[in-house]
Structures are given as structure tokens and as C-alpha cells.
Design an enzyme around this catalytic site. Structure first.
Site, PDB file in Angstrom:
ATOM      1  N   TYR A   1       0.826  -1.217   0.000  1.00  0.00           N
ATOM      2  CA  TYR A   1       0.000   0.000   0.000  1.00  0.00           C
ATOM      3  C   TYR A   1       0.858   1.264   0.000  1.00  0.00           C
ATOM      4  O   TYR A   1       0.362   2.356  -0.278  1.00  0.00           O
ATOM      5  CB  TYR A   1      -0.957   0.034   1.204  1.00  0.00           C
ATOM      6  CG  TYR A   1      -2.024  -1.052   1.192  1.00  0.00           C
ATOM      7  CD1 TYR A   1      -2.185  -1.882   0.089  1.00  0.00           C
ATOM      8  CD2 TYR A   1      -2.869  -1.242   2.272  1.00  0.00           C
ATOM      9  CE1 TYR A   1      -3.148  -2.876   0.077  1.00  0.00           C
ATOM     10  CE2 TYR A   1      -3.842  -2.228   2.265  1.00  0.00           C
ATOM     11  CZ  TYR A   1      -3.974  -3.052   1.166  1.00  0.00           C
ATOM     12  OH  TYR A   1      -4.931  -4.039   1.146  1.00  0.00           O
TER      13      TYR A   1
ATOM     14  N   ASP B   1      -5.277  -6.600   6.054  1.00  0.00           N
ATOM     15  CA  ASP B   1      -6.493  -5.899   5.627  1.00  0.00           C
ATOM     16  C   ASP B   1      -7.574  -6.920   5.293  1.00  0.00           C
ATOM     17  O   ASP B   1      -8.721  -6.841   5.754  1.00  0.00           O
ATOM     18  CB  ASP B   1      -6.124  -5.060   4.382  1.00  0.00           C
ATOM     19  CG  ASP B   1      -7.225  -4.111   3.965  1.00  0.00           C
ATOM     20  OD1 ASP B   1      -8.239  -4.026   4.670  1.00  0.00           O
ATOM     21  OD2 ASP B   1      -7.059  -3.458   2.913  1.00  0.00           O
TER      22      ASP B   1
ATOM     23  N   ASP C   1      -3.071 -18.142   1.947  1.00  0.00           N
ATOM     24  CA  ASP C   1      -4.238 -18.815   1.356  1.00  0.00           C
ATOM     25  C   ASP C   1      -4.791 -19.867   2.313  1.00  0.00           C
ATOM     26  O   ASP C   1      -6.009 -20.004   2.476  1.00  0.00           O
ATOM     27  CB  ASP C   1      -3.889 -19.418  -0.026  1.00  0.00           C
ATOM     28  CG  ASP C   1      -2.501 -20.037  -0.077  1.00  0.00           C
ATOM     29  OD1 ASP C   1      -1.738 -19.899   0.906  1.00  0.00           O
ATOM     30  OD2 ASP C   1      -2.169 -20.675  -1.083  1.00  0.00           O
TER      31      ASP C   1
ATOM     32  N   ASP D   1     -10.888  -8.422   7.954  1.00  0.00           N
ATOM     33  CA  ASP D   1     -12.302  -8.307   7.570  1.00  0.00           C
ATOM     34  C   ASP D   1     -12.975  -9.676   7.599  1.00  0.00           C
ATOM     35  O   ASP D   1     -14.116  -9.804   8.024  1.00  0.00           O
ATOM     36  CB  ASP D   1     -12.437  -7.707   6.160  1.00  0.00           C
ATOM     37  CG  ASP D   1     -12.582  -6.196   6.219  1.00  0.00           C
ATOM     38  OD1 ASP D   1     -12.250  -5.605   7.275  1.00  0.00           O
ATOM     39  OD2 ASP D   1     -13.024  -5.596   5.221  1.00  0.00           O
TER      40      ASP D   1
ATOM     41  N   LYS E   1       3.388 -15.330   2.505  1.00  0.00           N
ATOM     42  CA  LYS E   1       3.291 -16.092   1.254  1.00  0.00           C
ATOM     43  C   LYS E   1       4.728 -16.421   0.843  1.00  0.00           C
ATOM     44  O   LYS E   1       5.200 -16.078  -0.245  1.00  0.00           O
ATOM     45  CB  LYS E   1       2.550 -15.233   0.207  1.00  0.00           C
ATOM     46  CG  LYS E   1       2.172 -15.953  -1.051  1.00  0.00           C
ATOM     47  CD  LYS E   1       1.062 -16.973  -0.883  1.00  0.00           C
ATOM     48  CE  LYS E   1       0.830 -17.716  -2.185  1.00  0.00           C
ATOM     49  NZ  LYS E   1       0.074 -18.960  -2.019  1.00  0.00           N
TER      50      LYS E   1
END
Ligand code: NAD
Length: 357
Positions: free
Chosen positions: A142, A247, A223, A251, A191
Site C-alpha cells: 500500500y 487488511d 491462502d 475483515d 506467502k
């Protein structure tokens, strides 16, 4: 003890829920012999209305001069046609960066009284879950290098994920310290099978874990983590991860609790000052109707006491008052089950919590 708190009520239901949290904090201060002073500052749409910009300099100065910051929510349809760099939500990135907040703590806890609100099956919920997601907030993709360039298939856009050892250690330490105050388990999510930045993330977390022999440490690919959160959420205690993975996973974790009006969050930096806010938005559809659930903001206030002021017993008292009010069957409209009777208003729920405190 004495503490000064900057209040950023914001828009929509922001003023209602922040007033509720202030009432609970005042009751807590009286009960435990502390003094909290509250100073409101403008942020978001209401700041645009009064000053033309969503984050006036006085707000930043006021927050920097306070011991901590409590935020309601910003935004709403009234300001939807503002240009991108003057939208209410832009103020959130601005204030986090002005306060140097690089950590986001988001608890995702299933309240036993609200089990039926979770979209997960009963057998998956088992004895419940209480997860703390520690998300890196100021690095990664980001904030990395981005732009457009000529690629193999013509013009392409790119964003870059980059993390330094310093940034990884800084967020890792928060996770391990947080775990030491909970059930002493950290799962780092990355990852590393694909990304170089994740391989550095994993190596750094491994070295750091040696400093915390009491903490049971594990790694997981992102994942798999996305699957495990809905397959067996009870396996997690503290999750630590990068900005983008955090992020998305935070959620997902909030959704499996089934109650957006219940979830608090804390953003922390190098100093004791933090910014505390509910995870939900300004809920313009119910603003001004006294229908909002104030619990997420009240619990954000409890997090402030614990993480910024070191007042754990006081934070426990608020959290336990919320538990007891829910156990006694009191509900606001958003968490009303099919068998529950009439919902409480925002002010009635606040009064119940204060009564139990
Ligand atoms: P939202 O979280 O405001 O609302 C989603 C749904 O949940 C609505 O039906 C709302 O009524 C309900 N809800 C949310 N909080 C509730 C509460 N405490 N009690 C009862 N019901 C509650 O999300 P949205 O509708 O996508 O966004 C509305 C505005 O909020 C937008 O302008 C958005 O940009 C902004 N927003 C701000 C923040 C923030 O300030 N941190 C975060 C998310 C969204």
C-alpha cells in the site's frame, strides 16, 4: 491518574457512539479514582463542512498534544462527490500517518451470547474463538513504489511489496508482546512459498521468536489462513501479518463473529499514544436515530485504557460489563436474534453497561 483524550466524533453515528464511550469512560474513571479530560476535534465530513478540508491542522495538533485519541467514524453520502484527495476517509490515512501508527490491533471475538449471529456452523465454532490480528499498517504494497510502465503486453500498472527487517521486527515484537499477555501463541502469516518479501518476513519472525521461548510460534501461508479462519477459527490466538494480508484477513475474521457493531480496534505506534476506533463505518442509514450499537466504541475505549494507559483492571471491568449485559439478554437492533424482544436504543444500551459497571 490523569489522562487527556482527543475525541474525533466524525460523521453519521460517530457522535452518538463516541458520546456513549465517553459516558462509560467517565463512569470507569469515577469508579477507579482517575480523571479523564476530553477535547473534541473535527475530522471527516463535518470538518469539510466547517473548514473545507477533512483533516484540519488543529485536529492533528490536538491529537499530538493528547495522551490518546478516540475516533467514531467518518464519511457519508453528503460528501461522496468530494474529489479523491478531499474525501472524509482521506483523513484516516492522514491522522494515522501524523501520529506514526504502524500497528493495527483488531480483536475478533465470538461472544457466547451472540453465537447465533455467526455465519459459521455450531460444530465449527466449537467452544468459541478469541483472535487478535496484529496488522502492519504503514509498509508493504500500500506504500511501495507504484506506477505505469511498458510491459510485455503494452502499458501495465504495478505496485510493489517491500518490507525491511526493521519494519518486520517492529510489528513482530508487538505480536509477541501481545501474545505474552494472552494465551502465548503467535501465528505469522505470509506467502513465503512465492514472495521474496515474505521469505524475509518469515526469517525475521523466526529469529524474533527465539527471544520469546514462552510463546508457541507457527507460520502459515495466507491462502491456507483464509481457509483455516472459517474451518477452525479456535486454533488462532495472535495472528501477525503484513498490511495487505492483514487488511483482508481482519475483515474475514470480523465477519465470522457476525456482529460488526461489536468490534473494536487500536492503532499504535512507538509511543503510548494510540488511536482507538470501532471497525465499522458511519452507518448513515441509521444516523441520528439512536439505533446504533455503541459496544464497538465502548470496547475501543477499553482497549485505550489497556494499551495506552496501562489500566488493565479498568479495561477488564468495561469488557466484563459488556459481557454481562449481553448475557442478560440485552440487545441493540443489529444483534437482535429471532427470539429476542424489543431492541434497546444506543442510549439505553449505554445506560445498561454503565449500570452494570
Ligand atoms: P458501515 O459500517 O457504516 O455500515 C454497514 C452496515 O452496518 C449498515 O447497515 C449500518 O447500519 C450497519 N452498522 C454499522 N455500524 C453499526 C452500529 N454500530 N450499530 C448498528 N449497525 C451498524 O459501512 P458502509 O455503509 O459501507 O459505509 C458508510 C460510510 O462509512 C461510508 O462513507 C464509508 O466510507 C464510511 N466508512 C468509514 C470508516 C471509518 O470511519 N473508519 C470505516 C468504514 C466505512
Amino acid at each position: 491518574m490523569e489522562f487527556s483524550i482527543a475525541l474525533l466524533k466524525g460523521d453519521g453515528i460517530g457522535p452518538e457512539i463516541v458520546d456513549s464511550a465517553v459516558a462509560v469512560l467517565e463512569k470507569t474513571a469515577a469508579k477507579f479514582g482517575h480523571k479523564f479530560s476530553f477535547t473534541p476535534y473535527l475530522i471527516g465530513g463535518c470538518a469539510i463542512d466547517e473548514t473545507g478540508i477533512p483533516l484540519p491542522p488543529e485536529t492533528i495538533e490536538g491529537c499530538l498534544a493528547s495522551d490518546s485519541v478516540l475516533l467514531g467514524a467518518v464519511g457519508g453520502p453528503k460528501w461522496d462527490d468530494q474529489p479523491g484527495n478531499n474525501r472524509p476517509e482521506k483523513a484516516l490515512l492522514g491522522i494515522r500517518s501524523a501520529l506514526g501508527l504502524f500497528t493495527n490491533l483488531r480483536p475478533a471475538k465470538l461472544y457466547p451470547a451472540l453465537r447465533s449471529a455467526s455465519p459459521l456452523k455450531d460444530e465449527i465454532i466449537g467452544s468459541g474463538f478469541d483472535i487478535m490480528i496484529v496488522r502492519e499498517l504503514t509498509g508493504g504494497i500500500y506504500f511501495g513504489d507504484r506506477g505505469y510502465r511498458e510491459g510485455k503486453y503494452g502499458q501495465e500498472a504495478y505496485d510493489t511489496e517491500a518490507y525491511s527487517i526493521t519494519e518486520i521486527e517492529r510489528i513482530g515484537r508487538v505480536a509477541f508482546e501481545t501474545a505474552m499477555k494472552r494465551s502465548k501463541r503467535v501465528c505469522s502469516i505470509d506467502k513465503a512459498n512465492v514472495l521474496e518479501s515474505s521469505r524475509l518476513w518469515r526469517r525475521t519472525m523466526h529469529s524474533l521468536s527465539e527471544e520469546y521461548p514462552e510463546v508457541e510460534y507457527s507460520d502459515m501461508f495466507v491462502d491456507n489462513a483464509a481457509m483455516q479462519l472459517v474451518r477452525d477459527p479456535g486454533q488462532f490466538d495472535v495472528i501477525v501479518t503484513s498490511n495487505m494480508f492483514g487488511d483482508i484477513l481482519s475483515d474475514e475474521a470480523s465477519q465470522i463473529t457476525g456482529s460488526i457493531g461489536m468490534l473494536a480496534s487500536a492503532s499504535l505506534g512507538d509511543t503510548a499514544r494510540g488511536m482507538y476506533e470501532p471497525i465499522h463505518g458511519s452507518a448513515p442509514d441509521i444516523a441520528g436515530q439512536n439505533k446504533a450499537n455503541p459496544i464497538a466504541t465502548i470496547l475501543s475505549g477499553a482497549m485505550m485504557l489497556r494499551y495506552s494507559f496501562g489500566l488493565s483492571a479498568e479495561a477488564d471491568a468495561i469488557e466484563s460489563a459488556v459481557d454481562r449485559v449481553l448475557d442478560a439478554g440485552y440487545r441493540t437492533a443489529d444483534i437482535l436474534g429471532s427470539t429476542d424482544t424489543a431492541p434497546l436504543t444506543c442510549t439505553e444500551m449505554t445506560e445498561k453497561i454503565i449500570e452494570v459497571l
